[in-house]
Design a protein around this motif. Structure first.
Motif, mmCIF file in Angstrom:
data_model
loop_
_atom_site.group_PDB
_atom_site.id
_atom_site.type_symbol
_atom_site.label_atom_id
_atom_site.label_comp_id
_atom_site.label_asym_id
_atom_site.label_seq_id
_atom_site.Cartn_x
_atom_site.Cartn_y
_atom_site.Cartn_z
ATOM 1 N N TYR A 235 0.834 -1.196 0.000
ATOM 2 C CA TYR A 235 0.000 0.000 0.000
ATOM 3 C C TYR A 235 0.873 1.252 0.000
ATOM 4 N N TYR B 263 -5.350 -4.890 -6.647
ATOM 5 C CA TYR B 263 -4.226 -4.181 -7.263
ATOM 6 C C TYR B 263 -3.283 -5.114 -8.011
ATOM 7 N N HIS C 73 -9.053 2.846 -8.421
ATOM 8 C CA HIS C 73 -7.914 2.194 -7.787
ATOM 9 C C HIS C 73 -6.803 1.975 -8.813
ATOM 10 N N CYS D 179 -2.450 0.880 -9.502
ATOM 11 C CA CYS D 179 -1.174 0.323 -9.069
ATOM 12 C C CYS D 179 -0.328 0.112 -10.319
ATOM 13 N N ALA E 189 -0.097 0.349 -4.126
ATOM 14 C CA ALA E 189 -1.564 0.433 -4.210
ATOM 15 C C ALA E 189 -2.022 1.835 -3.807
#
Length: 834
Positions: free
Chosen positions: A274, A288, A323, A325, A362
């Motif tokens: 994260y 992710y 989201h 990543c 992430a």
């Protein structure tokens, strides 16, 4: 020593503080309630306590009715939980003893049938702690009319249950959930889930879309939130058991994409961390580990945006959470793109590596937008930012969530459901457009005359936008210079592009190969005749059986249909669409080569042949397959595709009786976003033709729905859709069947070969679906997605009936007796306005 002691004292103070924090957090425990039972069940590794189990810290104001069902067709994981429900005819509230803070509330609904209580008839409201959650709520209607990914599916991919999820803050020691049935109706609930939520799940200040970088305060302390969508982009579904913080369901994103092929899937399951400790509760790491990226070299017509189209409730504020990543690039300025929400720029110069602080980090971004009362669509698009000078014009997304925010204590949107109860319509069906205003006898006479006239008539003009192509008449493709560009494909097939931009793929056969495959068009290999020409069974050089359709120069169909068929099937791939293998356009010939369908047309298994009759279950499965194919056509691309010639001869069956839609020669691309219909000359087949389309020359997806409704009645009755030899009130199948359906007596005209071999409830629901499809106005008809859901429910009813009536075996129907009314083939309508 003093300094050391102070240090130890400080550490001790922190331990005590964090200890109290953990105790406080422990006090805010989860509540998993199984409704309508005094026993508890374990589902997905969690223990759900029956709502009447003593000492469960849950009370309710009225006992209601404890309901249970012996049949279940949903997700088997939730079967122990969804077999019971609490039904209430008066207001009922659940009160849970908790502590102040933030919570997820999930309400589970499985539309079961118990005694005289049918979920189709239930209408109710739900409130919690002064927040209105739903009003005039009907669970089957919600399943049909919503695209929310919180629907849970059964083993055959049909959505059979619904979870409504909410987030809110309470400042008291109790959580109260009120269920309020509408007057004269009832409500039900299967399970209630209350999960405490970390304070860091949402930030109060969120970037506003189109606000020049400004932010808006969500005021979540006083507002409720409803989860509308939660998608794992580019990966498989993430189940609640994989999200141990909050047990959230993350669905796949492909069904919500305008064009799933616009982005390819990528994954990296190592070293994901994260970007910030505050992110740990936002989404589980599996979200992710997979992503969808823009670049896809296999797309024939590359789109420059990845687009997701999500249906939402109008006149509400929405929080969009994206989201990210970075899974590939290990330095900045390698992947920079723009984010658009509802066609407005939400972010530009977006570099995941820079914002997240590195690769495999992430990270998420929140955006705030308002949906007006005139819109019910939320568009999310990611596209290249070509002004930045990045290494590639690419984009990436790992996950997507959409949350609805309450307005003045209200999250409810009153959904006008599509006549779920199957009530009688007040309007009668007429064969509109032929001799309007003339008495019924004159109409029927005119209809018969038109049938004869159109069958003999050669079409002079093709469709409005194809007229220029065919102005010089029927010509083979090479005379039009159609094969201008050829590029090799990795699959071994070939891609061709016309000067007008039409892109098509498939093998280009030589005429010699076609003649060899069909034994020089041996008539004994003929398997059918259509408006385009004859169809032959052939064997191509690798031993593969194929259906070879050879154009007849005297046919009213020609180049336009030939081009359309190849163009459409070059773009489309689906289990329930017939696949195009290739084509031939040599020596004045126009020939199409398809996969061979062993069991021929649906029509041949209903009447007019000596084939054994299909059982009722088989007929339902065929209808479901065809509906899936049409639903894919309508929703599988940005504008959708309208088939325009849905009929039982265009529904083909493979060796396993899997249904596939065929014959796309008359198909049209659907209307653009700013239009509601396509203005075009009338084409189709009498008996199946949408009267609204015939009258207005305005084509919509609902025209296919009308035709499919006629197919449904044809499946029940096993007779021709137009038969002038019958009494005048029986000539038109749609009118005749609707007469009996409105009297709820469809069994009176059912195919006698399956009489006694079906569930009466399944036939009743089937008739209601067909009746909805044949509504006078297109806007009153269901979508193909709604039709599909209804049909899968009908199949479940039939399977349950077969399970309890084992002696009514599927194969115990009698052999083929007298087929009844003569098979009068339908006649295609070609530009009927000329």
């Amino acid at each position: 020593m003093k300094v050391q002691a102070m240090g130890l004292l400080g550490i001790l103070r922190l331990v005590i503080i964090f200890g109290f924090m953990e105790i406080g957090k422990a006090q805010r425990k989860s509540f998993l309630i199984s409704c309508g039972t005094n026993s508890s069940v374990t589902v997905d590794g969690r223990r759900w306590i029956g709502d009447t189990v003593p000492g469960n810290n849950v009370t309710f104001s009225a006992s209601g009715i404890e309901a249970s069902t012996g049949t279940f067709s949903g997700d088997p994981v939730y079967e122990p939980l969804y077999r019971t429900a609490r039904i209430f005819t008066d207001s009922l509230n659940y009160t849970v003893q908790g502590t102040p803070g933030n919570y997820f509330l999930r309400l589970h609904f499985y539309p079961l049938v118990y005694m005289n209580y049918n979920a189709n008839d239930s209408v109710f409201a739900v409130e919690s702690n002064r927040l209105r959650l739903v009003s005039e709520f009907n669970v089957p209607g919600e399943i049909l009319n919503k695209n929310s990914n919180l629907l849970r599916s059964g083993g055959n991919s049909s959505f059979t249950s619904l979870v409504k999820e909410y987030f809110f803050t309470i400042d008291a020691n109790i959580i109260v959930i009120d269920f309020i049935p509408s007057k004269g109706s009832f409500g039900f609930v299967n399970a209630i889930e209350i999960i405490p939520v970390d304070d860091k799940l949402f930030n109060d200040s969120v970037r506003r879309v189109g606000g020049n970088g400004g932010s808006s305060s969500l005021n979540l302390d006083t507002r409720g939130v409803e989860t509308m969508y939660r998608l794992n982009v580019g990966g498989s579904a993430v189940k609640p058991s994989q999200d141990l913080d909050f047990w959230r369901l993350w669905d796949v994103d492909s069904s919500y994409m305008v064009n799933p092929d616009a982005g390819s899937e990528t994954r990296n399951r190592t070293n994901i961390t994260y970007a910030s400790p505050n992110n740990t509760f936002v989404a589980p790491l599996p979200i992710y580990e997979t992503a969808r990226i823009l670049s896809n070299t296999e797309v024939l017509e590359r789109r420059f945006n990845m687009s997701w189209k999500l249906e939402v409730d109008p006149d509400f504020d929405y929080l969009v959470r994206l989201h990210f990543c970075e899974l590939r690039f290990d330095k900045p300025n390698q992947r920079i793109f723009r984010i658009y929400i509802n066609n407005r720029t939400a972010a530009e110069n977006f570099d995941i590596f820079v914002r997240a602080g590195g690769m495999n980090k992430a990270y998420h971004e929140d955006y705030f937008d308002e949906i007006s009362s005139k819109s019910n669509t939320l568009w999310i698009q990611l596209g290249p930012d070509t002004t930045t000078g990045s290494a590639g014009t690419d984009a990436l997304l790992n996950g997507l969530e959409v949350f609805k925010l309450s307005q003045n204590g209200n999250l409810a949107y009153v959904q006008r459901y599509s006549n779920i109860e199957g009530k009688k319509t007040s309007k009668s069906f007429l064969w509109i457009g032929i001799g309007a205003g003339i008495a019924s006898i004159a109409i029927l006479a005119a209809l018969v005359m038109l049938i004869v006239w159109f069958c003999k008539r050669k079409n002079k003009d093709d469709d409005d936008d194809d007229a220029k192509k065919t102005a010089s008449g029927w010509k083979p493709l090479f005379l039009h210079g159609s094969i201008a560009n050829r590029t090799a494909k990795a699959t071994g097939s070939t891609v061709y592009q016309n000067p007008n931009g039409t892109v098509r793929s498939g093998r280009r056969f030589t005429l010699a190969e076609i003649r060899a495959a069909t034994n020089n068009f041996d008539e004994r290999l003929g398997i059918g005749v259509g408006g385009f020409g004859k169809v032959y069974k052939g064997e191509i050089d690798d031993g593969t059986l194929a259906a070879i359709k050879r154009a007849n120069p005297q046919s009213h169909q020609g180049l336009a249909e030939f081009e359309t068929e190849i163009e459409m099937l070059s773009k489309l791939r689906h289990r329930h669409l017939v696949s195009l293998i290739g084509f031939c356009d040599e020596q004045n010939e126009m020939i199409l080569v398809y996969e061979y369908m062993d069991n021929g047309t649906l029509r041949s298994h209903l009447f007019g042949s000596d084939l054994p009759p299909l059982s009722w279950k088989q007929r339902l499965e065929v209808c479901i397959g065809a509906a899936r194919g049409l639903h894919y056509l309508h929703t599988g691309s940005e504008r959708g595709i309208i088939h325009r010639d849905v009929k039982t001869t265009n529904i083909l069956l493979d060796e396993n009786f899997v249904a596939k839609m065929a014959d796309f020669g008359l198909s049209k691309t659907g209307p653009s976003l700013e239009h509601t219909h396509v203005s075009t000359a009338v084409k189709g087949s009498f008996g199946y033709l949408d009267p609204e389309y015939f009258r207005r020359q305005q084509l919509t997806e609902k025209s296919d729905v009308y035709s499919f409704g006629v197919v449904l009645f044809e499946v029940v009755c096993a007779r021709a859709v137009i038969n002038p030899t019958l009494p005048k009130d029986q000539i038109n199948l749609a009118e005749w069947a609707m007469h009996w359906q409105r009297q709820r007596s469809l069994e009176s005209i059912i195919d006698p070969r399956i009489r006694g071999k079906y569930s009466q409830e399944s036939l009743m629901k089937f008739g209601e679906i067909a009746e909805k499809c044949l509504a006078d106005e297109g806007k009153s008809r269901p979508t193909m997605g709604e039709v599909l859901w209804h049909l899968e429910y009908v199949l479940q009813l039939q399977e349950a009936w077969l399970h309890t009536n084992a002696d009514a075996g599927e194969n115990s129907v009698s052999s083929n007796p007298d087929l009844g009314p003569n098979d009068v083939g339908e006649c295609e309508v070609q530009d009927a306005t000329n």
